[in-house]
Design an enzyme around this catalytic site. Structure first.
Site, short mmCIF file in Angstrom:
data_model
loop_
_atom_site.label_atom_id
_atom_site.label_comp_id
_atom_site.label_asym_id
_atom_site.label_seq_id
_atom_site.Cartn_x
_atom_site.Cartn_y
_atom_site.Cartn_z
CG ASP A 81 -31.71 -17.11 9.27
OD1 ASP A 81 -31.32 -15.83 9.05
OD2 ASP A 81 -31.54 -17.75 10.27
CE1 TYR A 126 -26.93 -15.81 2.38
CE2 TYR A 126 -26.73 -18.16 3.47
CZ TYR A 126 -26.24 -17.01 2.84
OH TYR A 126 -24.81 -17.21 2.73
CE LYS A 142 -6.67 -28.47 10.16
NZ LYS A 142 -7.17 -27.06 10.98
NE ARG A 195 -9.19 -20.50 3.99
CZ ARG A 195 -9.70 -21.40 4.77
NH1 ARG A 195 -9.20 -22.63 4.51
NH2 ARG A 195 -10.95 -21.57 5.64
CD GLU A 200 -3.16 -21.62 10.42
OE1 GLU A 200 -3.11 -21.79 9.01
OE2 GLU A 200 -4.46 -21.82 10.91
CB CYS A 233 -24.77 -16.39 52.73
SG CYS A 233 -23.82 -15.59 51.73
CB CYS A 291 -25.27 -10.73 51.06
SG CYS A 291 -24.06 -11.69 50.54
S1 IVH Z 1 -1.79 -27.64 4.40
C1 IVH Z 1 -3.96 -27.29 0.59
N1 IVH Z 1 -0.83 -27.72 6.95
O1 IVH Z 1 -5.63 -25.84 8.52
C2 IVH Z 1 -4.12 -27.04 1.95
N2 IVH Z 1 -2.54 -26.56 6.64
O2 IVH Z 1 -8.32 -26.66 8.14
C3 IVH Z 1 -2.83 -26.90 2.56
N3 IVH Z 1 -3.33 -25.53 8.78
O3 IVH Z 1 -6.50 -23.85 5.59
C4 IVH Z 1 -3.20 -26.78 3.92
N4 IVH Z 1 -1.86 -26.26 10.23
O4 IVH Z 1 -4.87 -22.86 7.49
C5 IVH Z 1 -1.80 -27.39 6.23
N5 IVH Z 1 0.35 -28.36 8.90
C6 IVH Z 1 -0.70 -27.61 8.23
C7 IVH Z 1 -1.61 -26.76 8.97
C8 IVH Z 1 -2.53 -26.41 7.83
C9 IVH Z 1 -3.17 -25.51 9.75
C10 IVH Z 1 -4.60 -24.83 8.50
C11 IVH Z 1 -4.88 -24.27 7.26
C12 IVH Z 1 -5.85 -24.77 6.47
C13 IVH Z 1 -6.64 -25.33 7.48
C14 IVH Z 1 -7.60 -26.41 7.37
#
Ligand code: IVH
Length: 711
Positions: free
Chosen positions: A53, A56, A138, A159, A196, A430, A459
């Site tokens: 580490d 690194y 999200k 990604r 997603e 117990c 037991c």
């Molecule tokens: S927009 C340019 N909308 O959250 C970035 N992302 O923590 C556009 N994610 O990489 C992302 N729900 O994988 C967007 N409603 C939502 C989302 C969302 C989940 C994820 C996505 C992103 C990550 C970031």
């Protein structure tokens, strides 16, 4: 060896950062990027770090310092710009037409105000109320990009590092909500749809049931299961996993997609994608907060995990104007949700008796849905925890679920306590076998927090837990003999102690107990079980010593003992002589480096118990025990890196740190790809999310204690 150092002073990598010329700095950045990327890939692909580490970190730091001195030299593939983990897997790589960025986070109203002020400044707006913002959930899954050409699905990718992902085309095709052909004639010729992939709660629970049934490892949360299911080399497996896809934005597009985010969302829907709802077009900051609070309220009723809400500028030309940073856009931000809590009632408190007799109180709760997961139990850790928080049956309590951690009782709502409620009396006997309880005195003279059953092999709970330990992976490793089967054989009176496992096949005929006719058993499963039992008979000495479940004897100590005595009969003879503390045998065992008096006494006491001694003697008649030098010089957790977050209830942070270091591991203050384990206490910080993003193994306090104890 330090990678950046070299004995020759003329080499570029030997020149201090402040003495580098621009040309040298450029060369050095290229070299560092290649090296770091190589080490990342060794780490991710082979799970095998070839540098420490420290080395690194030095590379990273040097890279960062050079970039700070010469910002114009920052390379597109610079380690400091890489989003997420670098990829190097069995999947082919695919370049994204436009980078897949991450989102920056905000946590409170002030962060939101700051964000909006900054955006207004960039847009020359003098009133934040002139800003339209789309708010949406999200989702906590894994992001994917799907490339369509003339409306036909061409490539699906993860990604990856943001610029290049893994080719998961075949797998994405079998995900629900991914159209193979887009549903509009006038869609752009080329279109990267971003969204997603996630697994909903019911499918996650079903999948884990199936994994368990098939003896496969279970997933700790829907996000991990989505990630594991999407990244299967056989798309037939992915198809069975019931994954879903939400579309939330687009990357490259060959013509203008739409003028607003809101309209673009609708268009995504018309193209055939499922959208992440509920969403809202907000006209001022108050509406954003209203939306945020609504989402917190409905969070537990959603069928999927969310970890925040995302705010996106509605006008696409405004999005373009504010632009992007290296890792995240300025036109969008994630507002994180607080840890999930719920209020429910303790219906009962049960005591679970472990292998070593430890009595752990478990709260049986009135079932409650917290963040989409049905919670029915919470750990109360130990007797002291109940005392300290004065937790009683019938109490209304606040419970918290944080990530993968076992739900915890945070506190009692005293105002809701019934008048006739009684203090919880921790059993004096117990609950399984009626033996007296005891607490041991620790080496510092204090009484340990754990209360134990003194019943030992009388037991039933301890016996069953001991049998489970005996057959576990580091011990005899008998496949097909899990908890369910052990309970079954124990109930039938066929397995009462270790040796009975090896008499099972014989007894099957002798006592006319035909296993193949028992519910849940077929001819083949019976044959498989006998095969794995027979296979386990040839066993390495240290595995057998570990399998006995002697207190304080983990794998590492078992190896030390095995390396010292080398022969099981000699070991048994010596440990029985050692019951007399005046003998050389006693001095010998407590003097073994790494054993000492505490463990030594525990081993001697175990064999001093006549029942135990007889049990082992009869057991070894059935086994073929061999000794091989085990090389105990390396410590149990050597070179592993731990990070701690939140507070632990059984020990202080310092104690945890000391226990980790004693086993050869290191404790780091921050999450990085080099971290092996994150130990999560109550109220964990942002490290938990970071660790999840890097797929770092998360340990609850209980897992952590188990890991320490397995040594
Ligand atoms: S927009 C340019 N909308 O959250 C970035 N992302 O923590 C556009 N994610 O990489 C992302 N729900 O994988 C967007 N409603 C939502 C989302 C969302 C989940 C994820 C996505 C992103 C990550 C970031």
């Amino acid at each position: 060896m330090l990678v950046v150092m070299n004995t020759s002073p003329k080499k570029v990598y030997n020149i201090p950062v402040d003495k580098l010329s621009k040309i040298e700095a450029k060369k050095e950045l290229i070299r560092l990027a290649a090296l770091i990327s190589k080490y990342n890939s060794d780490y991710y692909k082979n799970n095998n770090s070839i540098i420490s580490d420290y080395e690194y970190d030095i590379l990273w730091k040097r890279n960062k310092l050079i970039e700070e001195r010469f910002p114009s030299l920052i390379q597109i593939n610079s380690p400091s710009l890489v989003v997420g983990s670098d990829i190097d897997t069995d999947f082919k790589k695919v370049k994204h037409l436009e980078p897949m960025l991450s989102l920056s986070n905000i946590f409170n109203k002030k962060d939101l105000d700051d964000y909006l002020t900054q955006v207004c400044k960039l847009l020359d707006l003098n009133n934040v109320d002139n800003l339209e913002i789309v708010a949406e959930p999200k989702i906590d899954g894994i992001s994917a990009s799907i490339l369509y050409k003339n409306g036909n699905l061409m490539i699906g990718s993860t990604r990856g590092n943001g610029f290049e992902g893994e080719d998961i085309t075949e797998n994405i095709k079998v995900v629900r909500g991914v159209p193979l052909k887009l549903g509009l004639r006038d869609c752009p010729e080329l279109m990267e749809i971003r969204g997603e992939v996630y697994m909903n709660h019911e499918d996650f629970i079903e999948l884990n049931k199936l994994q368990k049934k098939n003896g496969k490892p279970t997933y700790s949360n829907p996000r991990n299961s989505a990630s594991g299911s999407l990244r299967q080399l056989d798309s037939g497996v992915t198809a069975k996993r019931k994954l879903n896809f939400f579309a939330y934005t687009w990357g490259a597009s060959s013509n203008y997609f739409d003028t607003t985010q809101w309209e673009a969302r609708k268009k995504l829907g018309k193209l055939g994608f499922i959208l992440n709802e509920p969403s809202k077009l907000c006209k001022n900051p108050n509406q954003l907060i209203e939306y945020y609070n609504e989402i917190i309220e409905i969070r537990s009723s959603l069928n999927f995990d969310i970890d925040g809400v995302v705010y996106k500028l509605n006008q696409i030309d405004q999005q373009k104007k504010v632009g992007v940073r290296t890792r995240s856009p300025r036109w969008a931000v994630a507002h994180k949700l607080p840890a999930e809590k719920g209020i429910t009632v303790i219906e009962n408190i049960d005591i679970q008796v472990g292998r070593t007799g430890s009595m752990t109180p478990v709260a049986r709760l009135k079932p409650i849905n917290v963040g989409g997961v049905l919670i029915t139990n919470a750990t109360l850790h130990n007797y002291h925890e109940i005392q300290k928080k004065d937790i009683r049956v019938g109490d209304s309590v606040v419970i918290q679920r944080a990530g993968d951690v076992i739900p915890q009782v945070l506190n009692v709502i005293l105002s809701k306590r019934k008048k006739n409620s009684k203090k919880f009396n921790f059993p004096k006997k117990c609950p399984e076998c009626g033996s007296a309880t005891l607490s041991e005195t620790l080496s510092n003279g204090e009484l340990e927090k754990t209360v134990r059953c003194s019943g030992g092999i009388n037991c039933s709970s301890q016996v069953i837990e001991n049998l489970r330990h005996f057959v576990s992976i580091n011990a005899l490793n008998i496949e097909g003999l899990g908890e369910k089967q052990i309970r079954f054989f124990w109930k039938e009176g066929l397995i009462k102690d270790f040796k009975d496992i090896f008499l099972l096949e014989k007894n099957n005929y002798k006592i006319k107990f035909n296993l193949s006719n028992q519910p849940g058993w077929g001819k083949q499963s019976a044959i498989n079980l006998y095969n794995s039992i027979n296979k386990s008979k040839k066993v390495e000495m240290y595995r057998l010593i570990y399998a006995l479940g002697i207190r304080h004897v983990g794998v590492q100590t078992a190896k030390l003992l095995s390396d010292y005595y080398k022969d099981i009969s000699f070991f048994l003879k010596e440990v029985s002589l050692a019951s007399d503390k005046k003998t050389k045998s006693y001095i010998d065992i407590i003097s073994i480096d790494g054993v000492g008096p505490k463990i030594g006494n525990s081993v001697v006491n175990y064999f001093n118990n006549k029942q135990n001694f007889e049990l082992v003697k009869r057991l070894i008649d059935h086994l073929d025990i061999f000794y091989k030098f085990t090389n105990t010089s390396g410590l149990f957790l050597s070179d592993k890196v731990f990070v701690l977050t939140g507070s632990l209830s059984n020990m202080s942070r310092n104690q945890a740190k000391m226990s980790i270091e004693k086993l050869g591991a290191k404790v780091s203050g921050s999450i990085s790809p080099k971290v092996d384990y994150l130990v999560v206490g109550s109220s964990p910080g942002s490290k938990l999310n970071k660790a999840k993003q890097l797929n770092i193994k998360i340990l609850s306090e209980e897992d952590f204690l188990n890991l320490l104890q397995s040594n």
